[in-house]
Design a protein around this motif. Structure first.
Motif, mmCIF file in Angstrom:
data_model
loop_
_atom_site.group_PDB
_atom_site.id
_atom_site.type_symbol
_atom_site.label_atom_id
_atom_site.label_comp_id
_atom_site.label_asym_id
_atom_site.label_seq_id
_atom_site.Cartn_x
_atom_site.Cartn_y
_atom_site.Cartn_z
ATOM 1 N N PHE A 122 -57.327 -20.842 -18.606
ATOM 2 C CA PHE A 122 -57.721 -21.588 -17.420
ATOM 3 C C PHE A 122 -57.157 -23.043 -17.232
ATOM 4 O O PHE A 122 -57.372 -24.053 -16.600
ATOM 5 C CB PHE A 122 -59.218 -21.738 -16.929
ATOM 6 N N GLY A 123 -56.428 -23.475 -18.559
ATOM 7 C CA GLY A 123 -55.913 -24.868 -18.523
ATOM 8 C C GLY A 123 -56.906 -25.779 -19.164
ATOM 9 O O GLY A 123 -57.768 -25.874 -19.421
ATOM 10 N N SER A 124 -56.236 -27.119 -19.343
ATOM 11 C CA SER A 124 -56.729 -28.081 -20.078
ATOM 12 C C SER A 124 -57.920 -28.840 -19.065
ATOM 13 O O SER A 124 -59.004 -29.136 -19.566
ATOM 14 C CB SER A 124 -55.806 -29.164 -20.602
ATOM 15 N N THR A 125 -57.523 -28.851 -17.870
ATOM 16 C CA THR A 125 -58.585 -29.717 -16.940
ATOM 17 C C THR A 125 -59.737 -28.872 -16.957
ATOM 18 O O THR A 125 -60.887 -29.395 -16.782
ATOM 19 C CB THR A 125 -57.849 -29.885 -15.543
ATOM 20 N N LEU A 126 -59.711 -27.603 -16.566
ATOM 21 C CA LEU A 126 -60.942 -26.665 -16.299
ATOM 22 C C LEU A 126 -61.566 -26.825 -17.468
ATOM 23 O O LEU A 126 -62.847 -26.649 -17.559
ATOM 24 C CB LEU A 126 -60.510 -25.282 -15.837
ATOM 25 N N CYS A 127 -61.110 -26.862 -18.895
ATOM 26 C CA CYS A 127 -61.689 -26.768 -20.084
ATOM 27 C C CYS A 127 -62.398 -27.886 -20.100
ATOM 28 O O CYS A 127 -63.864 -27.681 -20.396
ATOM 29 C CB CYS A 127 -60.602 -26.667 -21.270
ATOM 30 N N LYS A 128 -61.974 -29.019 -19.882
ATOM 31 C CA LYS A 128 -62.855 -30.375 -19.818
ATOM 32 C C LYS A 128 -64.119 -30.343 -18.829
ATOM 33 O O LYS A 128 -65.252 -30.536 -19.057
ATOM 34 C CB LYS A 128 -61.871 -31.527 -19.506
ATOM 35 N N LEU A 129 -63.728 -29.785 -17.611
ATOM 36 C CA LEU A 129 -64.564 -29.706 -16.587
ATOM 37 C C LEU A 129 -65.704 -28.764 -17.015
ATOM 38 O O LEU A 129 -67.040 -29.009 -16.611
ATOM 39 C CB LEU A 129 -64.055 -29.392 -15.334
ATOM 40 N N ASN A 130 -65.407 -27.728 -17.513
ATOM 41 C CA ASN A 130 -66.326 -26.364 -17.727
ATOM 42 C C ASN A 130 -67.195 -27.021 -18.785
ATOM 43 O O ASN A 130 -68.658 -26.863 -18.815
ATOM 44 C CB ASN A 130 -65.448 -25.289 -17.969
ATOM 45 N N SER A 131 -66.511 -27.593 -19.937
ATOM 46 C CA SER A 131 -67.319 -28.054 -21.028
ATOM 47 C C SER A 131 -68.405 -29.278 -20.614
ATOM 48 O O SER A 131 -69.671 -29.345 -21.010
ATOM 49 C CB SER A 131 -66.567 -28.570 -22.056
ATOM 50 N N ALA A 132 -67.766 -29.990 -19.738
ATOM 51 C CA ALA A 132 -68.659 -31.502 -19.428
ATOM 52 C C ALA A 132 -69.975 -30.750 -18.499
ATOM 53 O O ALA A 132 -71.060 -31.243 -18.743
ATOM 54 C CB ALA A 132 -67.883 -32.586 -18.664
ATOM 55 N N LEU A 133 -69.558 -29.836 -17.696
ATOM 56 C CA LEU A 133 -70.493 -29.278 -16.673
ATOM 57 C C LEU A 133 -71.981 -28.427 -17.482
ATOM 58 O O LEU A 133 -72.742 -28.575 -17.259
ATOM 59 C CB LEU A 133 -69.652 -28.271 -15.503
ATOM 60 N N TYR A 134 -71.324 -27.753 -18.438
ATOM 61 C CA TYR A 134 -72.351 -27.345 -19.269
ATOM 62 C C TYR A 134 -73.437 -28.308 -19.813
ATOM 63 O O TYR A 134 -74.402 -28.098 -19.842
ATOM 64 C CB TYR A 134 -71.824 -26.381 -20.419
ATOM 65 N N LYS A 135 -72.677 -29.547 -20.433
ATOM 66 C CA LYS A 135 -73.609 -30.381 -20.936
ATOM 67 C C LYS A 135 -74.458 -30.894 -19.972
ATOM 68 O O LYS A 135 -75.449 -31.468 -20.463
ATOM 69 C CB LYS A 135 -72.638 -31.167 -21.942
ATOM 70 N N VAL A 136 -73.791 -31.261 -18.773
ATOM 71 C CA VAL A 136 -74.609 -32.097 -17.944
ATOM 72 C C VAL A 136 -75.708 -31.243 -17.568
ATOM 73 O O VAL A 136 -76.909 -32.008 -17.483
ATOM 74 C CB VAL A 136 -73.737 -32.329 -16.991
ATOM 75 N N ASN A 137 -75.519 -30.181 -17.242
ATOM 76 C CA ASN A 137 -76.750 -29.378 -16.938
ATOM 77 C C ASN A 137 -77.678 -28.996 -17.731
ATOM 78 O O ASN A 137 -78.861 -28.573 -17.675
ATOM 79 C CB ASN A 137 -76.266 -28.005 -15.837
ATOM 80 N N LEU A 138 -77.123 -28.860 -19.019
ATOM 81 C CA LEU A 138 -78.040 -28.681 -20.383
ATOM 82 C C LEU A 138 -78.953 -29.732 -20.435
ATOM 83 O O LEU A 138 -80.232 -29.517 -20.304
ATOM 84 C CB LEU A 138 -77.291 -28.375 -21.594
#
Length: 378
Positions: A122-138
Motif C-alpha cells: 500500500f505504499g509508504s504514505t499509507l504505511c505512516k497513516l495506518n501506523s499512526a491511526l492505530y496508535k492515535v486510537n489506541l
C-alpha cells in the motif's frame, strides 16, 4: 579457506550492522506497536515458521474483530445520532468518542491482515497513516476509558457535587475529549516520522525504521510510552475509581448495588485480562532491546507466536467496549430495539410511537447523573 570464511563472516556482520536500525518483520506481527531491530541473533535465526504462523492465524482473526467490533461500535454511533438529540452527560460524550476511536482502530486491522497474508503493498504514505491511526486510537480509547471511570466516581461518590455541576461538567467533557485526541496525536508522532515499508527477502513490511544514530533508545522510549500511557496510567486510575465506587456501593441499601458491582467487576476484569498480558510482553521486548534477554532461536520463535496470540486478545477489547459500557444500560437497549424496529418494513408508525419512551431517547443508559438508582445500576 579459513581466511575466506572469516572474510565472509566479517562481511555478513558488517551488512548486519548496516541494517541495525530496521525492524525485523519476521519476528513479530506487522502491527506498528512492534518496534524491533535486527541484531546478530535475529540474523542467525530463520523466522519462516513465524511468518507462516502469522499468515494463517492473524488474517481471519483480525477480520472477525474488525467486523464484530465495527458492527457494535457503528450501532452505538447510529443510536446516538438517531435517538439522542443532544449529549446529556459527560459519559455520553465519552462513549460516543470511544466508539469513534474504536471504529478508527478497527479500520487499520484489514490492512495488517493483508500484510500478514501477502506483504505491504500500500505504499509508504499509507504505511505512516495506518501506523499512526492505530496508535492515535489506541491511546485515545484507553484515555477515554479512564475518563469514564473518573466520571462514574464523581457521579456515585460525590453525588451532590455532580448534581450541582451538571452543565459545567458537560461543557468540560468536550474540552477533555479534545485534549485526549490532541495528546493521542502527539503520542503517535513517532509513527508519522519513522513508519516505512522495509524489505525482507522478497516481501515488504510496514515497520518502524529508526536512523542509525537513534538506535535502541528510541525503540525503548516508544515501547515505554505505549505501556505507560496505554495501560499503566489507565489501569491505576480505573482501579482507584472503581474500588472507591464499590466501597460506596457497599454502604448503600439499594438492591441495585449487587448488579452494579458485578458490572464493575466485569469491566475491570475484561480490561486487565485483555491488556495486561500483551503489555507484559512489550515490557519484555523493551528489556530485550536493552540487554538481549532472549538469545535462543527456538525460544525467540515461541515468544513471537505467544506475542501474536496476546496481541489479538488485546485487540478484542475494541469489540467488548460497546457491550461493557453501553448495551448494559436498559434505556440504551430500548433505543437499540427501536432502531431495529425502524429497519423492519412491516413495522407500523403506530407501533413505533407506542414503543418510544421520552426517557429512552434523551437520557443516558449508563449511570445517569440525575438518577441515583440508574447510576447504581450502571
Amino acid at each position: 579457506m579459513n581466511m575466506n570464511m572469516n572474510m565472509n563472516m566479517t562481511s555478513s556482520i558488517d551488512d548486519l550492522m548496516t541494517h541495525m536500525t530496521t525492524e525485523d518483520p519476521d519476528s513479530f506481527s506487522p502491527s506498528p506497536t512492534d518496534d524491533y531491530e535486527y541484531d546478530l541473533q535475529d540474523f542467525m535465526c530463520d523466522r519462516e515458521q513465524v511468518r507462516v504462523f502469522r499468515s494463517r492465524y492473524e488474517p481471519p482473526l483480525f477480520w472477525i474483530i474488525a467486523l464484530v467490533g465495527g458492527a457494535g461500535n457503528l450501532a452505538v454511533v447510529w443510536i446516538y445520532l438517531n435517538f439522542r438529540r443532544r449529549l446529556k452527560t459527560m459519559t455520553d460524550v465519552y462513549l460516543l468518542n470511544l466508539a469513534v476511536a474504536d471504529l478508527l482502530f478497527l479500520v487499520t486491522l484489514p490492512l495488517w491482515a493483508a500484510e500478514a497474508s501477502y506483504s505491504w503493498i500500500f505504499g509508504s504514505t499509507l504505511c505512516k497513516l495506518n501506523s499512526a491511526l492505530y496508535k492515535v486510537n489506541l491511546f485515545s480509547s484507553m484515555m477515554l476509558l479512564t475518563c469514564i471511570s473518573v466520571d462514574r466516581y464523581i457521579v456515585i461518590v460525590q453525588t451532590t457535587k455532580a448534581q450541582n455541576s451538571q452543565l459545567e461538567r458537560r461543557r468540560c467533557s468536550r474540552l477533555v475529549c479534545a485534549g485526549v485526541w490532541l495528546l493521542a496525536l502527539l503520542l503517535a508522532i513517532p509513527e508519522f516520522v519513522f513508519a516505512a515499508p522495509a524489505r525482507v527477502d522478497t516481501h515488504d513490511y510496514c515497520r518502524m525504521v529508526f536512523p542509525p544514530h537513534l538506535g535502541n533508545r528510541t525503540k525503548i522510549l516508544v515501547l515505554s510510552l505505549q505501556v505507560s500511557m496505554g495501560f499503566c496510567l489507565p489501569f491505576v486510575v480505573m482501579a482507584f475509581c472503581y474500588s472507591v465506587i464499590v466501597a460506596t456501593l457497599l454502604k448503600t441499601r439499594s438492591f441495585e448495588k449487587h448488579k452494579a458491582m458485578r458490572v464493575i467487576l466485569v469491566v475491570v476484569v475484561a480490561f486487565v485480562v485483555s491488556q495486561l498480558p500483551y503489555n507484559a510482553m512489550l515490557v519484555i521486548e523493551a528489556a530485550q532491546a536493552s540487554n538481549m534477554t532472549i538469545t535462543d532461536c527456538e525460544e525467540r520463535k515461541t515468544y513471537d507466536k505467544v506475542e501474536q496470540v496476546l496481541k489479538s486478545l488485546a485487540y478484542l477489547h475494541a469489540c467488548l467496549n460497546p457491550f461493557l459500557y453501553v448495551f448494559v444500560g436498559v434505556r440504551f437497549r430500548r433505543d437499540a430495539m427501536q432502531l431495529l424496529r425502524r429497519c423492519r418494513p412491516l413495522t407500523s408508525k403506530t407501533q413505533l410511537s407506542k414503543s418510544r419512551s421520552p426517557l429512552s431517547s434523551t437520557r443516558m443508559s449508563v449511570m445517569s447523573d440525575s438518577d441515583t438508582s440508574q447510576a447504581l445500576s450502571l
